[in-house]
Design an enzyme around this catalytic site. Sequence first.
Site, PDB file in Angstrom:
ATOM      1  N   ALA A  32       0.838  -1.203   0.000  1.00 54.40           N
ATOM      2  CA  ALA A  32       0.000   0.000   0.000  1.00 54.40           C
ATOM      3  C   ALA A  32       0.878   1.260   0.000  1.00 54.40           C
ATOM      4  CB  ALA A  32      -0.908  -0.020   1.214  1.00 54.40           C
ATOM      5  N   TYR A  34       3.905   1.491  -1.100  1.00 54.95           N
ATOM      6  CA  TYR A  34       4.556   1.580  -2.413  1.00 54.95           C
ATOM      7  C   TYR A  34       3.595   2.201  -3.428  1.00 54.95           C
ATOM      8  CZ  TYR A  34       6.716   0.158  -6.804  1.00 54.95           C
ATOM      9  OH  TYR A  34       7.264   0.170  -8.063  1.00 54.95           O
ATOM     10  N   SER A  80      24.530 -17.147 -32.448  1.00 58.03           N
ATOM     11  CA  SER A  80      23.880 -18.291 -31.814  1.00 58.03           C
ATOM     12  C   SER A  80      24.975 -19.204 -31.270  1.00 58.03           C
ATOM     13  CB  SER A  80      22.988 -19.010 -32.808  1.00 58.03           C
ATOM     14  OG  SER A  80      23.778 -19.438 -33.878  1.00 58.03           O
ATOM     15  N   GLU A 111      25.674 -22.307 -16.947  1.00 60.78           N
ATOM     16  CA  GLU A 111      24.438 -21.564 -16.655  1.00 60.78           C
ATOM     17  C   GLU A 111      23.238 -22.301 -17.235  1.00 60.78           C
ATOM     18  OE1 GLU A 111      25.188 -18.005 -18.856  1.00 60.78           O
ATOM     19  OE2 GLU A 111      26.716 -17.315 -17.442  1.00 60.78           O
ATOM     20  N   LYS A 113      20.149 -22.719 -19.633  1.00 60.75           N
ATOM     21  CA  LYS A 113      19.807 -22.113 -20.922  1.00 60.75           C
ATOM     22  C   LYS A 113      18.308 -21.855 -20.876  1.00 60.75           C
ATOM     23  CE  LYS A 113      20.434 -22.616 -25.903  1.00 60.75           C
ATOM     24  NZ  LYS A 113      19.098 -22.238 -26.295  1.00 60.75           N
ATOM     25  N   ASP A 115      14.612 -20.780 -21.741  1.00 61.96           N
ATOM     26  CA  ASP A 115      13.858 -20.914 -22.980  1.00 61.96           C
ATOM     27  C   ASP A 115      12.934 -19.709 -23.126  1.00 61.96           C
ATOM     28  OD1 ASP A 115      13.213 -22.113 -25.279  1.00 61.96           O
ATOM     29  OD2 ASP A 115      11.976 -23.698 -24.403  1.00 61.96           O
ATOM     30  N   ARG A 134      16.777 -10.003 -31.095  1.00 61.92           N
ATOM     31  CA  ARG A 134      17.894 -10.591 -31.823  1.00 61.92           C
ATOM     32  C   ARG A 134      17.740 -10.400 -33.335  1.00 61.92           C
ATOM     33  NH1 ARG A 134      19.236 -15.610 -34.017  1.00 61.92           N
ATOM     34  NH2 ARG A 134      21.459 -16.049 -33.810  1.00 61.92           N
ATOM     35  N   TYR A 222      22.764 -12.644 -19.393  1.00 61.99           N
ATOM     36  CA  TYR A 222      23.766 -13.705 -19.517  1.00 61.99           C
ATOM     37  C   TYR A 222      25.055 -13.272 -20.201  1.00 61.99           C
ATOM     38  CZ  TYR A 222      21.417 -14.445 -24.066  1.00 61.99           C
ATOM     39  OH  TYR A 222      20.862 -14.272 -25.290  1.00 61.99           O
ATOM     40  N   LYS A 287      30.412 -21.835 -20.775  1.00 62.53           N
ATOM     41  CA  LYS A 287      31.235 -20.796 -21.397  1.00 62.53           C
ATOM     42  C   LYS A 287      32.604 -20.778 -20.734  1.00 62.53           C
ATOM     43  CE  LYS A 287      27.187 -17.902 -21.574  1.00 62.53           C
ATOM     44  NZ  LYS A 287      26.421 -16.818 -20.956  1.00 62.53           N
ATOM     45  N   LYS A 311      22.027 -29.319 -24.833  1.00 64.98           N
ATOM     46  CA  LYS A 311      20.570 -29.442 -24.944  1.00 64.98           C
ATOM     47  C   LYS A 311      20.079 -30.696 -24.240  1.00 64.98           C
ATOM     48  CE  LYS A 311      19.215 -26.044 -27.741  1.00 64.98           C
ATOM     49  NZ  LYS A 311      18.500 -26.217 -28.936  1.00 64.98           N
ATOM     50  N   CYS A 403     -24.086 -33.144 -25.752  1.00 62.96           N
ATOM     51  CA  CYS A 403     -23.086 -33.715 -24.840  1.00 62.96           C
ATOM     52  C   CYS A 403     -22.904 -35.203 -25.160  1.00 62.96           C
ATOM     53  CB  CYS A 403     -23.543 -33.526 -23.398  1.00 62.96           C
ATOM     54  SG  CYS A 403     -22.478 -34.415 -22.235  1.00 62.96           S
ATOM     55  N   CYS A 406     -24.312 -37.171 -21.805  1.00 59.51           N
ATOM     56  CA  CYS A 406     -25.719 -37.163 -21.352  1.00 59.51           C
ATOM     57  C   CYS A 406     -26.667 -36.614 -22.409  1.00 59.51           C
ATOM     58  CB  CYS A 406     -25.842 -36.354 -20.057  1.00 59.51           C
ATOM     59  SG  CYS A 406     -25.626 -34.585 -20.306  1.00 59.51           S
ATOM     60  N   CYS A 420     -21.404 -28.605 -21.837  1.00 59.18           N
ATOM     61  CA  CYS A 420     -22.628 -29.374 -21.653  1.00 59.18           C
ATOM     62  C   CYS A 420     -23.503 -28.608 -20.667  1.00 59.18           C
ATOM     63  CB  CYS A 420     -22.264 -30.742 -21.074  1.00 59.18           C
ATOM     64  SG  CYS A 420     -23.644 -31.564 -20.285  1.00 59.18           S
ATOM     65  N   CYS A 426     -25.526 -34.423 -15.562  1.00 59.16           N
ATOM     66  CA  CYS A 426     -24.646 -35.104 -16.519  1.00 59.16           C
ATOM     67  C   CYS A 426     -23.715 -36.005 -15.712  1.00 59.16           C
ATOM     68  CB  CYS A 426     -23.845 -34.071 -17.311  1.00 59.16           C
ATOM     69  SG  CYS A 426     -22.548 -34.826 -18.317  1.00 59.16           S
TER      70      CYS A 426
END
Length: 671
Positions: A32, A34, A80, A111, A113, A115, A134, A222, A287, A311, A403, A406, A420, A426
Amino acid sequence: MKLKTQHQQLCERIEQLNYQYYVLNQSSVSDADYDQLLRQLQSLEAEYPELRHENSPTQRVGAPPAKGFVTRQHQVPMLSLDNGFESEDLRSFVRRIQDKLVNHQQRYACEPKMDGVALSLIYEKGELVAGITRGDGLQGEDVTSNVRTIRTVPLRLRPPYPELLEVRGEVYIPLQDFAKLNEQLASRGEKLLANPRNAASGSLRQLDSSMTAKRSLSFSAYALVQLEGEPWPEWHSDCMRRLHELGFSMHSYSRVCHGVAEIESYLAWLQKQRSSLPFEIDGAVIKLDSLEAQQQMGYVARAPRFALAWKYPGVEVETELLAVDVQVGRTGALTPVARLQPVNVGGVMVSNATLHNFAEVKRLQLAIGDRVLIRRAGDVIPQVMAKVADGVMTKAIVEPQSCPVCQSPLEQDEMVQLRCSGGMDCSAQRLEALKHFVSRKAMDIDGLGVKVLQLLLDRSLIKQFADLFDPQKINLQSLMALPRMGQKSAQNLLSAIESSKSTTWARLIYALGIRDVGEVTARQLAQNFPDPQTLAAADELSLQKIDDIGPIVAQRIVQYFANLDHLAQIERLQCLGVHWPLLSAKPVQDQPLAGQTWVVTGKLEAMTRDQLEQRLRSLGAKTASSVSAKTHTLVVGKDAGSKLVKAQSLNVRTWSEQDLLQWLDTQEEGE
Ligand code: IVH
């Protein structure tokens, strides 16, 4: 002049709080307070727009929509990485380095990787001036307005900062936020996001940056690629430390290793952590740690010779679509489920995958017999991502007109989802609703699995939730008449039913299975509406005053109680002995653990983790699943692992289960 100083001070104060929160995982003020500071800054800037700066903390909400992105040249190309999949790839990577470099005792920075999508950030005199994707590696799109909305991207560096800094990293959506985002999309009947990577990439490339601001994007650095005005560190790992000082948040999963053996044990360790990491990874990056050695190794084609992307086994594979079945869920949603030629996806055999809804089947233009690409990510249910090739002999997938269980008419809700309309009439919905009702986080009836529920339904012993507690229907005799149910099991089940009667109001709300009311919402409802009658009488406006309850969920709750049978059902449950302690009359802020976040880890002896967490919450604590510097106490059961290590490294207080039980006793005495 006075205004300018006031503006600057406010900006600095908010930046400092952002840094504490997003980088150091600490907070020294309440949400609050903040918000109040931020509002103060917003109104100052609204009155005096000349004070506004594009890196002011108010700019995190997004800029007006753009017509398109401007293309910008990368000063240092974004390369890459070469990929490695097996031990020999790693060995030859290290061998090549040892052959070429004089000093053979190299260190390697290892590190995760991540995704997500790669992003380059440029800072001049400490101010963020550009965020570029990129693209093709030589030029990318200028997404600076979107980048400004990412809370973990510092808009200004912390002094003393260099003249010029270019940093690269990955933009990603934490898995928890990804799941939440898909839940919201599903509840609005919108198309779900296939995976966190697509979600991050789509969000970063929104033309309307206020849309980006609504997605919980995060940035993880990174690489340091340009630095002017201060000396370069000797090591990559020191670059990362320097970036942390400058205001970038850092995860704690990187390590420096010496030689192949250490790297291999890092890779095994990371893979073990994979399912519990807060973000999705598709491998690790290894690395050379020495920047000088990196230069000596140089580049080949578009990839550096000093780094290797390791990978993990793929999570996307191809297979054949054998059939599509339709499942009817707890709230009536019809979900087409793909039956697949079984296939190994990242170590797990998969033979079913979700297709979400029939609009998705149309979008993918699928037919039975096609070759499809499926993907499994973390805890997410496997999904069909795309058609790869038409099958030879295909059969159309037919959308049901009623459905399939039923035969009730279907409703098309919020654009795409077929439902449904049969409700508890059902049999599929009824079984799912009961499964949810008895589940661990709901009424927690131990030993009442789907098979027994199905038998009870088949024999018409139960139709509604309350029937489970009705001794006329469920008793030793009726249970023992079920196939494979001996006296002992029947007695155990009866005592499990008996002990489940003593529950909490929040659990019962969750157990009712109101659409979109999950555990957290149920808890908030219980805190704000102390009994069934008050909750049933609440209107949409008063419901929306609760955190996280928007107009749709509020409407669903009101609709649920508009059916008078639902309140009657709760009253019948109470008549049959379901009861809960009234919530403490003390206001939340006066409770002993108010404002504290507790985490429980390891195996407990006296009670389940759920029960213990509930006890902590009833004393005002928040409970979390991971340790951060914000954690007040970690309760440690048997065989605790990484959470304990992290708590110790962050100096978080740790208590044994015994310590906690003793303390709880003193609390109860005082109550
Ligand atoms: S270093 C010259 N480190 O992987 C070295 N890349 O296949 C540049 N990625 O596009 C990359 N986590 O977006 C590096 N810890 C990490 C990474 C990482 C994810 C992505 C990056 C790059 C792709 C390369």
